[in-house]
Write an enzyme that holds these catalytic residues in place. Structure first.
Site, PDB file in Angstrom:
ATOM      1  N   LYS A  28      11.227  37.104 118.166  1.00  0.00           N
ATOM      2  CA  LYS A  28      10.486  35.957 118.700  1.00  0.00           C
ATOM      3  C   LYS A  28       9.083  35.894 118.104  1.00  0.00           C
ATOM      4  O   LYS A  28       8.653  34.852 117.606  1.00  0.00           O
ATOM      5  CB  LYS A  28      10.426  36.075 120.236  1.00  0.00           C
ATOM      6  CG  LYS A  28       9.944  34.834 120.918  1.00  0.00           C
ATOM      7  CD  LYS A  28      10.030  34.982 122.441  1.00  0.00           C
ATOM      8  CE  LYS A  28      11.465  34.924 122.920  1.00  0.00           C
ATOM      9  NZ  LYS A  28      11.598  35.180 124.368  1.00  0.00           N
ATOM     10  N   ARG A  97       6.206  37.211 127.274  1.00  0.00           N
ATOM     11  CA  ARG A  97       7.650  37.294 126.995  1.00  0.00           C
ATOM     12  C   ARG A  97       7.942  38.525 126.166  1.00  0.00           C
ATOM     13  O   ARG A  97       7.172  38.920 125.309  1.00  0.00           O
ATOM     14  CB  ARG A  97       8.094  36.090 126.160  1.00  0.00           C
ATOM     15  CG  ARG A  97       8.246  34.793 126.891  1.00  0.00           C
ATOM     16  CD  ARG A  97       8.885  33.793 125.934  1.00  0.00           C
ATOM     17  NE  ARG A  97       9.266  32.571 126.608  1.00  0.00           N
ATOM     18  CZ  ARG A  97       8.523  31.473 126.616  1.00  0.00           C
ATOM     19  NH1 ARG A  97       7.363  31.456 126.005  1.00  0.00           N
ATOM     20  NH2 ARG A  97       8.960  30.402 127.242  1.00  0.00           N
ATOM     21  N   GLY A 106      18.788  37.028 127.618  1.00  0.00           N
ATOM     22  CA  GLY A 106      18.990  37.329 129.039  1.00  0.00           C
ATOM     23  C   GLY A 106      18.690  38.768 129.419  1.00  0.00           C
ATOM     24  O   GLY A 106      18.671  39.119 130.597  1.00  0.00           O
ATOM     25  N   MET A 108      15.905  40.715 128.506  1.00  0.00           N
ATOM     26  CA  MET A 108      14.525  41.040 128.793  1.00  0.00           C
ATOM     27  C   MET A 108      13.941  39.910 129.639  1.00  0.00           C
ATOM     28  O   MET A 108      14.570  38.891 129.863  1.00  0.00           O
ATOM     29  CB  MET A 108      13.752  41.202 127.488  1.00  0.00           C
ATOM     30  CG  MET A 108      14.409  42.169 126.538  1.00  0.00           C
ATOM     31  SD  MET A 108      14.521  43.828 127.235  1.00  0.00           S
ATOM     32  CE  MET A 108      12.802  44.206 127.400  1.00  0.00           C
ATOM     33  N   ARG A 341      15.169  30.606 116.500  1.00  0.00           N
ATOM     34  CA  ARG A 341      15.920  31.822 116.141  1.00  0.00           C
ATOM     35  C   ARG A 341      17.271  31.396 115.603  1.00  0.00           C
ATOM     36  O   ARG A 341      17.706  30.256 115.821  1.00  0.00           O
ATOM     37  CB  ARG A 341      16.085  32.741 117.351  1.00  0.00           C
ATOM     38  CG  ARG A 341      16.812  32.083 118.492  1.00  0.00           C
ATOM     39  CD  ARG A 341      16.878  32.997 119.716  1.00  0.00           C
ATOM     40  NE  ARG A 341      17.473  32.271 120.842  1.00  0.00           N
ATOM     41  CZ  ARG A 341      17.529  32.746 122.075  1.00  0.00           C
ATOM     42  NH1 ARG A 341      16.997  33.907 122.367  1.00  0.00           N
ATOM     43  NH2 ARG A 341      18.105  32.056 123.037  1.00  0.00           N
ATOM     44  N   HIS A 457      49.801  55.677 121.065  1.00  0.00           N
ATOM     45  CA  HIS A 457      51.013  55.009 120.591  1.00  0.00           C
ATOM     46  C   HIS A 457      50.964  53.524 120.931  1.00  0.00           C
ATOM     47  O   HIS A 457      51.194  52.669 120.077  1.00  0.00           O
ATOM     48  CB  HIS A 457      52.237  55.659 121.246  1.00  0.00           C
ATOM     49  CG  HIS A 457      53.527  55.020 120.865  1.00  0.00           C
ATOM     50  ND1 HIS A 457      54.111  54.029 121.595  1.00  0.00           N
ATOM     51  CD2 HIS A 457      54.304  55.205 119.770  1.00  0.00           C
ATOM     52  CE1 HIS A 457      55.225  53.645 120.998  1.00  0.00           C
ATOM     53  NE2 HIS A 457      55.370  54.346 119.884  1.00  0.00           N
ATOM     54  N   SER A 773      45.481  59.882 100.667  1.00  0.00           N
ATOM     55  CA  SER A 773      45.201  58.852 101.657  1.00  0.00           C
ATOM     56  C   SER A 773      44.645  59.548 102.896  1.00  0.00           C
ATOM     57  O   SER A 773      45.299  60.405 103.483  1.00  0.00           O
ATOM     58  CB  SER A 773      46.469  58.081 102.003  1.00  0.00           C
ATOM     59  OG  SER A 773      46.164  57.109 102.973  1.00  0.00           O
ATOM     60  N   CYS A 840      44.148  55.295 105.559  1.00  0.00           N
ATOM     61  CA  CYS A 840      45.190  54.551 106.264  1.00  0.00           C
ATOM     62  C   CYS A 840      45.149  54.798 107.763  1.00  0.00           C
ATOM     63  O   CYS A 840      46.109  54.538 108.466  1.00  0.00           O
ATOM     64  CB  CYS A 840      46.568  54.863 105.700  1.00  0.00           C
ATOM     65  SG  CYS A 840      47.050  56.584 105.894  1.00  0.00           S
ATOM     66  N   TYR A 860      40.954  51.985  98.078  1.00  0.00           N
ATOM     67  CA  TYR A 860      41.494  50.959  98.972  1.00  0.00           C
ATOM     68  C   TYR A 860      41.408  51.405 100.433  1.00  0.00           C
ATOM     69  O   TYR A 860      41.233  52.591 100.705  1.00  0.00           O
ATOM     70  CB  TYR A 860      42.955  50.622  98.629  1.00  0.00           C
ATOM     71  CG  TYR A 860      43.928  51.733  98.904  1.00  0.00           C
ATOM     72  CD1 TYR A 860      44.533  51.860 100.156  1.00  0.00           C
ATOM     73  CD2 TYR A 860      44.248  52.653  97.919  1.00  0.00           C
ATOM     74  CE1 TYR A 860      45.422  52.893 100.416  1.00  0.00           C
ATOM     75  CE2 TYR A 860      45.139  53.693  98.166  1.00  0.00           C
ATOM     76  CZ  TYR A 860      45.722  53.811  99.415  1.00  0.00           C
ATOM     77  OH  TYR A 860      46.592  54.833  99.679  1.00  0.00           O
TER      78      TYR A 860
END
Lengths: 885, 885
Positions: A28, A97, A106, A108, A341, A457, A773, A840, A860
């Site tokens: 802010k 503020r 919301g 602070m 903002r 699982h 992997s 993986c 990957y």
């Protein structure tokens, strides 16, 4: 420390901060300074830095010099406004503020109209010739100061206002006359005295000091801490405090206040979108006491102001190159900007705004890609709960597989399958799921379990299926006999409707309205851009041809993990698998395996076909064998039944044999037991069969002209010798099939790195492995010594008490597990610089973990099909973030 | 490679090798060369190097040049002996013997009299004018060649000799006449033809080639492989082959052969100790066909030879500075030395010889200390089976706690306690033991379990008690109803005698004679020297004042691990512990804990007193709580009984409540579950009580003038924050007690490093920890992913198949687990260079692991009391070995 600057001015003609100082001034404060720098009208003020908050929180006192600096800044404010703080004739009034480095809406607190007291209120009345306005401001100040600084709940004051309005027979606050306001002011002061034992502080400087203290203290209130935890904001960032001259939207019909977005935050449409209230202060808009007007109405009532506002919003969007959320106040026809903002937006809007801004030339493709939060993608890919719906949340578990689902409660997999055949939607509620439940999971809309974590699982299978799952919901207790579950005094019976939200972990009573996912072109566009930017590949974990097809649709570039054991659970397969396990000789076992071979081969053929041209990594059998046998207690129960029924001896003997099998396979810690490659060493014929099925499938496809390079992966290796021994088995089985077919198939033999020892000795293992992997699920278990099935007993309290910032099964622990990943990669590449390395575990689809994977040099990542788009995006963002470092 | 020398001559006037070339020439070859160099009479010969064995084994063919070198060496041998190999008139005969780098008695094979055939036998007869001798040699050669080279078992030949002796009515081989020997030679050749399908090879060169091949091949025979495995000899060392001119002890009454030790190998007494046989070849002594005479008898029959032998043995002992095991042959009055090597000896002898040699000035203290095998110490500290006893071994398990024990079989802890009260000795046989069995274990002579490894409950507790234990004896099956156990067709009933050998893992039917341990002064002397040499401390794991006292007697310099949970199992304590666990509120739990506090305090007072002046490390509660509750199945059984008996509702409710408790604490993988510091975080009141008991005990003792610095140790830490949170609990509880007592106690708070993550983040953890103790049991479990309770299913086959060289729970895995220990030490000391670091897993008493610990910079090791002497010795040997590197 003594020479540090703690207070930064903005507005008027002296602005000391700028946008890039967010860490120090908070979002802010930095943006107020930036607006002032852009020549946009901002009420003058100053910002006390976040460093002060950090030091104040730590030492419980202000660093020396801060209060002097505040006083000097205050003097400048008095000068700029030509008013004196506390002057009974011409009082300067302030807003105080909070403003942290990132927006924490919301969380602070704010105090307006600070500086008013019994004397200055009369000065304000005189100066503005508006006594009603002055007392209205005073009663508002008393309420907010009491709420924020003194901790007296607002409802104490609201009750009195309501009572007064009723007496007068009016409806709106604005209809209260001056006398009523004066009366309320007196009443309010007595409430303060009653609640605190002390008079309301009349001294404005004391008010200011108390307000600043309160803002800093509010950094550590429960709401704030919880918000930070949920949003991964470090506790040690601190908040700044913004002290600003008051301007008034409540000075009559030419005054007002409003909020607006530079684009529609719900849809992303390019239009000025907002609302305002005439004759009101900021909190009135938020409080919803009066219905605000749409922002366009301002065009009629104050056309000049509207035009100025449009100019400003365009200037701001162009300057910040992003959609802005702005707050303004009009004081007697003069426009003041109070805040700008970056605007929050839905996932859908985020995609549209990013794509359109790129088209407008406002941002480039990389910026567009980096604007989408990878985790938001989940939301556009799964059904979600209507944000407007009222929810009766009866329990909360772990958000184990995203999306929301509605259905009637069932307690067994069989029931789910049966109801599904009747066309009924169900939610499967289980203490925990086992592989035998897979059919029921597939038949239900979503799964709720009492036990198990993010990689249990239930969680893994549900994510693979793209089905919502709430796991580890320890608050509920299932009574399987009564077919009901309870949480405290709420009882849910079989057939009752529940809704689960797998993105938040909430369990909601009843049938809640869901919003269907919309796969937008914008998502495709963004992911296309991401694909061009990212440097690592994204594969998918998939166990069936169907999964493989879904994975391709989501853009997977191969399969990183095909779990062959999932193929063992088909209805016609499990009896053969059990035959194999219960075999009393190697020969018997081979006979059973021969029956399984064509089934596995069929699966592989299907998967290879779906992945044509892409690599497919197949993991040989991993779980302990007892997982394929029925439950011990169920068997004992069955035995008792058979005996009491006087069943045939042969039937009884068969159950007894199964019990014997279950007992001999029983383990104290199955996770650390006889599984993975240990099975491949003690029962080489199992792996032999699997390899034959793989190579036969590849040979068949080769005859059709489809070339596949299977990657055969050995699980749970801890020592290079395990891999060495199994590789021999693999090679000779493969050679046998190739000789038989007169064919040659290129294939690789690699290993999971999922035990600490494997990572620590990766140089040795790389002598035998053609790829690695990382199985980060198992690696997390052994590195922490946390069983994912049992961690539910302490992990939640670890997160709550800030011992761990995040569930390490959801977000890769970079410090510990990540260290092993790094060691494994370095040592592996020391031996073989071209070693292909992937991941993986479930982390392969978690944005922060994907980025970590990119940074440590993976080739990957592989994740469940529905997380592939997330991984594609995160991989691209990793590239961009590194560039911008 | 082409220029390498593969063959080394010795004896005569050209010796190319020496003692320091053991790796290349094997022990036997190097020592033969060394004796020749010392001027001791050795029949000339040559050695083919171990390198040839390695290359031959690897490539299945000899490296180029070897065979030429052998031929050239053979020519030199012919010249030296003035005989020709294969010459029918004056034949050179050879012995061919294996000889590895370390002595492997009985493992490798020998062929004597090589070069004999149908023609040379007549030459030998003529040359020696002794036809009987020639044919005797020929029949011996045929037997050995058949056995070693052709694989025809010796009994085939022995049967014929026996038959012939019976025919002739004689008893001794020496009584067979020449015709009989001729007859046997012909018979033997037909046996060879019948068994191999080929004639016995008459060509001496072919004989030699086949014999050399056979020696090299025998390197990989099953016996040799098994011996290497048991003795940790690498497979790739290879054996050398020694080819030597034959000398004959069987040429009449002035010939003979013998073996001797330069000191008594059983007692260590300084005296020439051995035996010889007149008119015999070497294998006759070993075979025990005739009873040999004591070596002193030679003094009468051949006094000059005896004096020469005494000169030689003194020369050899002085030269090699160690007790020698020598072999000699006297050929017609001329003495030849065939071998010298370091003599094997009993533990007792080893100690005496080392101490006496030091006193004689032959060796220094360091050498004396390094001469004792640390693992041998076990043998002098525990009863052992009489080496002469005949054993009926009915099963073999893991050697889990050393020593032997005899007793009547009992199957429950209660029975063991009862019999003990009656004064009866028992062996407790259990599927596995649990903490509830501790009383019974203490009451029995030894423990035998079906399940569990080297670090199972039974093993750890038995070692702590110094009681023999055979664990994981999977071959036997217990039938608890019939009160018997079986292995195949052997059934052992309750009350039957068995003997167990915890040093070998053998289970023996019946009552075997045991030899009691003798604590010798020599042991004290050696350990005293070791204490002066070693640089790391040796502490003991001890849970009771009694254990602590034993540990002190064995020389422990403090306690490295006091497991507080073992204190929870006393008869009067366990109900209170259960009360604590089943508590439904924090208050109820605190009330139960208050009852436990004085009991724990009493234990600590006792331990502190026993360890006055030495540090005591106390580990706070570690195991999962369900370990303190009764077994689920037993409870269910009890419930069924109560119900069928129509017991009171309150009784039934109580059992139901316990079942509920057991169920709610049930875990899938308890080893990775809710235990260790995780309990301390979820139930801080438990650790609070323990800390109070510790500090109260210390305060009380301080009043008596006894100063103690307790080291409070937090188990199972994976993240520094766990330690941080618990340290706060500890500090405030300690402060409370100190304030109460108006006293100040110095104490440390440290942590176990027993999870990979703790080692990997040791730099962070060292910010909070004042000491580290590596828990290598648990660290091994998680690093390998091996549950010590379940590894029995695959670990034996891992060792058998050479996948792992050793059980990592017995010998620290230096490559993997050791790497984490190193990382942990380095990172820990990066943060705090003075950090005190120890090890308290079972490895703390294993010699190789102790040496590793010394090398990586531990301050101390801690092990069970009975292993303290081993650790003291090994720690000193580590210093000596590093010096000699």
């Amino acid at each position: 420390m003594a020479n540090k600057k703690f207070v930064y001015l903005f507005g008027n003609n002296k602005t000391e901060g700028k946008n890039s100082m967010k860490d120090l001034l908070g979002g802010k404060g930095a943006n107020l300074a930036e607006m002032a720098n852009l020549g946009i009208p901002v009420p003058p003020g100053f910002t006390i830095t976040t460093e002060v908050c950090v030091l104040y929180t730590k030492n419980n006192q202000y660093p020396p010099g801060v209060l002097d600096e505040v006083n000097r800044a205050l003097q400048k404010l008095e000068k700029a406004n030509n008013k004196q703080f506390g002057d009974p004739d011409n009082p300067l009034l302030l807003s105080v503020r909070s403003g942290a480095g990132v927006s924490m809406p919301g969380m602070m607190d704010t105090v307006l109209n600070l500086g008013l007291n019994d004397k200055t209120v009369t000065g304000l009345a005189k100066k503005t010739s508006n006594e009603r306005f002055a007392y209205d401001s005073y009663r508002r100040f008393l309420t907010m100061f009491s709420d924020v600084v003194l901790g007296i709940p607002t409802e104490n004051f609201e009750k009195l206002i309501e009572a007064r309005k009723e007496e007068l027979g009016v409806e709106l606050d604005t209809e209260l006359d001056t006398d009523s306001l004066k009366y309320l002011v007196e009443k309010f002061k007595s409430i303060i005295k009653d609640n605190t034992g002390e008079e309301f502080p009349q001294d404005p400087r004391k008010q200011l000091q108390m307000a600043i203290d309160a803002v800093f203290n509010s950094w550590n209130n429960q709401r704030a801490i919880k918000y930070r935890r949920l949003n991964n904001i470090p506790d040690n960032w601190g908040t700044a405090v913004n002290v600003q001259s008051m301007v008034y939207g409540n000075m009559g019909e030419k005054s007002g206040t409003g909020v607006a977005f530079t684009r529609d935050p719900a849809t992303g449409e390019k239009c000025f979108f907002g609302e305002f209230l005439t004759n009101a202060q900021g909190e009135d808009v938020v409080a919803g006491i009066r219905t605000p007007q749409p922002i366009e109405a301002l065009q009629d009532s104050m056309p000049e102001v509207y035009d100025e506002l449009v100019d400003i919003y365009r200037k701001l969007e162009n300057h910040f190159q992003d959609m802005q959320d702005i707050e303004f106040t009009i004081q007697e026809g003069t426009l003041y900007m109070l805040q700008t903002r970056t605007g929050k937006r839905t996932a859908k809007a985020a995609l549209r705004i990013a794509v359109e801004m790129e088209k407008e030339g406002l941002i480039d493709k990389e910026t567009a890609v980096s604007r989408i939060e990878a985790s938001q993608i989940d939301k556009v890919l799964h059904p979600m709960i209507d944000p407007g719906a009222k929810l009766d949340v009866i329990a909360t578990g772990l958000p184990a597989s995203p999306g929301a689902a509605v259905g009637k409660v069932v307690f067994t997999a069989e029931d789910a399958e049966e109801k599904s055949k009747e066309g009924k939607q169900t939610i499967l509620v289980r203490t925990e799921t086992s592989p035998e439940d897979i059919g029921g999971m597939a038949a239900s809309e979503g799964v709720l379990t009492v036990r198990g974590g993010m990689t249990s699982h239930a969680a893994v299978v549900a994510r693979g299926m793209g089905k919502p799952c709430v796991a580890g919901c320890g608050g509920i207790t299932i009574d399987i006999d009564k077919k009901e579950f309870t949480n405290g005094n709420v009882t849910v019976k079989e057939g009752d409707y529940v809704t689960i939200d797998g993105s938040t972990g909430e369990v909601i009573l009843g049938e809640v309205k869901l919003i269907s996912p919309e796969l937008s072109d914008e998502l495709d566009t963004i992911l296309g851009w991401a694909d061009n930017i990212r440097s690592i590949n994204v594969r998918s974990n998939a166990d069936t041809p169907q999964d493989a097809a879904v994975a391709r649709e989501f853009g997977a570039e191969g399969i990183g993990l095909c779990r062959t054991e999932h193929m063992f659970f088909g209805e016609e397969r499990i009896p053969v698998v059990r035959e194999m396990i219960m075999a009393e000789s190697s020969l018997e076992r081979k006979q059973a395996l021969e029956k399984l071979l064509p089934m596995q081969k069929e699966d592989f053929t299907g998967i290879f076909r779906a992945m044509e041209g892409y690599p497919v990594t197949i993991r040989l059998l991993d779980p302990p064998l007892h997982e394929f046998l029925p439950n011990h207690e169920e068997l004992t129960e069955k035995l008792r039944e058979l005996k009491s029924k006087g069943a045939k001896q042969s039937e009884i003997a068969e159950v007894n044999r199964l019990i014997g099998g279950v007992e001999s396979l029983k383990e104290v810690n199955p996770m650390l037991g006889h599984r993975g490659c240990r099975l491949g060493i003690t029962y080489p014929e199992v792996y032999e069969m699997q390899v034959k099925a793989i190579i036969e499938a590849a040979c068949d496809l080769k005859k059709e002209g489809v070339e596949i390079v299977p990657e055969i992966m050995i699980p749970l290796v801890s020592h290079v010798n395990e891999l060495k021994v199994i590789k021999e088995t693999v090679k000779s089985a493969a050679q046998e099939v190739m000789d038989c077919n007169g064919s040659t198939i290129d294939y690789l033999v690699g290993t999971m790195i999922e035990l600490p020892r494997a990572a620590l000795t990766a140089d040795r293992i790389a002598e035998e492995a053609e790829f690695f992997s990382f199985g980060t699920n198992d690696l997390t278990q052994t590195t922490f010594g946390f069983s994912r099935d049992d961690a539910g007993k302490f992990l939640p309290s670890y997160i709550e008490n800030n011992i761990l910032e995040q569930d390490p099964f959801a977000v890769l622990d970079q410090e510990g597990v990540g260290e092993l990943v790094k060691i494994g990669i370095e040592k592996g590449r020391d031996t073989n610089s071209k070693l292909k390395i992937g991941i993986c575990g479930e982390h392969g689809g978690e944005p922060a973990s994907v980025k970590y994977g990119h940074n440590v040099g993976l080739n990957y990542v592989s994740c469940s099909p529905f997380r592939v788009p997330i991984a594609r995006l995160a991989a691209a963002q990793a590239v961009i973030e590194n560039k911008n470092k």
